[in-house]
Write a protein that holds these residues in place. Sequence first.
Motif, short mmCIF file in Angstrom:
data_model
loop_
_atom_site.label_atom_id
_atom_site.label_comp_id
_atom_site.label_asym_id
_atom_site.label_seq_id
_atom_site.Cartn_x
_atom_site.Cartn_y
_atom_site.Cartn_z
N LEU A 1 66.02 -23.79 75.92
CA LEU A 1 67.31 -23.95 75.26
C LEU A 1 67.94 -22.58 75.03
O LEU A 1 69.13 -22.38 75.31
CB LEU A 1 67.15 -24.71 73.94
CG LEU A 1 68.42 -24.96 73.13
CD1 LEU A 1 69.49 -25.66 73.95
CD2 LEU A 1 68.09 -25.76 71.88
N ALA A 2 67.16 -21.61 74.60
CA ALA A 2 67.67 -20.25 74.39
C ALA A 2 68.14 -19.65 75.71
O ALA A 2 69.16 -18.94 75.76
CB ALA A 2 66.59 -19.37 73.76
N HIS A 3 67.45 -19.94 76.77
CA HIS A 3 67.82 -19.44 78.10
C HIS A 3 69.19 -19.99 78.52
O HIS A 3 70.03 -19.24 79.02
CB HIS A 3 66.74 -19.86 79.10
CG HIS A 3 66.92 -19.35 80.48
ND1 HIS A 3 66.72 -18.04 80.82
CD2 HIS A 3 67.27 -19.98 81.62
CE1 HIS A 3 66.95 -17.88 82.11
NE2 HIS A 3 67.28 -19.04 82.63
N GLN A 4 69.42 -21.26 78.28
CA GLN A 4 70.71 -21.86 78.63
C GLN A 4 71.82 -21.31 77.72
O GLN A 4 72.93 -21.05 78.19
CB GLN A 4 70.64 -23.39 78.54
CG GLN A 4 69.73 -24.02 79.56
CD GLN A 4 70.07 -23.61 80.98
OE1 GLN A 4 71.22 -23.56 81.37
NE2 GLN A 4 69.05 -23.29 81.75
N ARG A 5 71.52 -21.14 76.44
CA ARG A 5 72.52 -20.56 75.53
C ARG A 5 72.91 -19.16 76.01
O ARG A 5 74.09 -18.81 76.02
CB ARG A 5 71.96 -20.45 74.12
CG ARG A 5 71.83 -21.73 73.36
CD ARG A 5 71.44 -21.37 71.93
NE ARG A 5 70.92 -22.46 71.18
CZ ARG A 5 69.66 -22.54 70.73
NH1 ARG A 5 68.78 -21.60 70.97
NH2 ARG A 5 69.28 -23.58 70.03
N ALA A 6 71.92 -18.37 76.39
CA ALA A 6 72.19 -17.00 76.84
C ALA A 6 73.05 -17.00 78.10
O ALA A 6 73.94 -16.15 78.25
CB ALA A 6 70.87 -16.26 77.09
N ALA A 7 72.82 -17.96 78.99
CA ALA A 7 73.63 -18.05 80.21
C ALA A 7 75.10 -18.31 79.86
O ALA A 7 76.00 -17.74 80.47
CB ALA A 7 73.09 -19.15 81.11
N VAL A 8 75.33 -19.15 78.87
CA VAL A 8 76.70 -19.44 78.45
C VAL A 8 77.33 -18.21 77.80
O VAL A 8 78.46 -17.82 78.14
CB VAL A 8 76.73 -20.65 77.48
CG1 VAL A 8 78.11 -20.81 76.84
CG2 VAL A 8 76.33 -21.93 78.21
N ALA B 1 72.16 -21.75 66.51
CA ALA B 1 70.88 -21.71 67.22
C ALA B 1 69.74 -21.46 66.24
O ALA B 1 68.68 -22.10 66.34
CB ALA B 1 70.92 -20.63 68.30
N ARG B 2 69.95 -20.56 65.30
CA ARG B 2 68.90 -20.28 64.31
C ARG B 2 68.60 -21.51 63.46
O ARG B 2 67.44 -21.79 63.15
CB ARG B 2 69.29 -19.08 63.44
CG ARG B 2 69.23 -17.75 64.19
CD ARG B 2 69.41 -16.56 63.26
NE ARG B 2 70.72 -16.50 62.64
CZ ARG B 2 71.81 -15.97 63.18
NH1 ARG B 2 71.76 -15.46 64.40
NH2 ARG B 2 72.95 -15.95 62.53
N ALA C 1 72.85 -26.74 79.78
CA ALA C 1 72.80 -26.41 81.21
C ALA C 1 74.04 -26.91 81.94
O ALA C 1 74.59 -26.21 82.80
CB ALA C 1 71.53 -27.00 81.83
N ARG C 2 74.47 -28.09 81.59
CA ARG C 2 75.69 -28.64 82.20
C ARG C 2 76.88 -27.73 81.94
O ARG C 2 77.64 -27.39 82.83
CB ARG C 2 75.96 -30.03 81.64
CG ARG C 2 77.23 -30.66 82.17
CD ARG C 2 77.43 -32.01 81.58
NE ARG C 2 76.30 -32.85 81.95
CZ ARG C 2 76.27 -34.15 81.86
NH1 ARG C 2 77.33 -34.79 81.40
NH2 ARG C 2 75.22 -34.83 82.20
N HIS C 3 77.02 -27.30 80.70
CA HIS C 3 78.15 -26.43 80.36
C HIS C 3 77.95 -25.00 80.85
O HIS C 3 78.94 -24.29 81.09
CB HIS C 3 78.44 -26.50 78.87
CG HIS C 3 79.11 -27.78 78.49
ND1 HIS C 3 80.36 -28.13 78.96
CD2 HIS C 3 78.70 -28.80 77.71
CE1 HIS C 3 80.70 -29.31 78.48
NE2 HIS C 3 79.71 -29.74 77.72
N ALA C 4 76.71 -24.57 81.03
CA ALA C 4 76.48 -23.25 81.64
C ALA C 4 77.00 -23.26 83.08
O ALA C 4 77.62 -22.29 83.53
CB ALA C 4 75.00 -22.88 81.59
#
Length: 158
Positions: free
Chosen positions: A24-31, A104-105, A140-143
């Motif tokens: 989840l953090a990985h996808q957030r970072a991509a966005v 996220a936190r 991931a979809r929105h990334a």
Amino acid sequence: MPELPGMPDPAPNADERELLLVWLAHQRAAVVRKVADLDEAQARWTPEGALLPLLGIVNHLTHVEWRWTDGAMLGEPTSRSEEEFRPGAELTVADAIANYRARARVTEALVRSSPLDRLTADGSGRDLRWVLIHLIEESARHAGHADATRELLDGTTG
């Protein structure tokens, strides 16, 4: 075309909870990578009115996590508005990113303090594990959506 530096996939982790959180953090970072270096006008840009602005994606994903953690998991009242996709001028890029990171936190604290099989408060029969997988899927979809918008904006890929 300019390239953003690559983001390696998260390392394997035998702890299911931590594995889900790191993805989840990985996808957030991509966005966030797609919007963090843009000015306010660029962050609100859409190709001829199609797709969502990058700022709207970050704002929407912040609200998605809020609805699933506070709403579905904790049973608190939440709402949904089409305005979250196209926020007003009062929401800056910096504020949107700060709000997303703060949410996220909150999500991570809830996940770390609850069993993965904890059922949602909405009576749907879903559990925290399902919610986490859904948040990964939605992010991931929105990334991917952010990738397309950014590439159309200025050619940046990666």
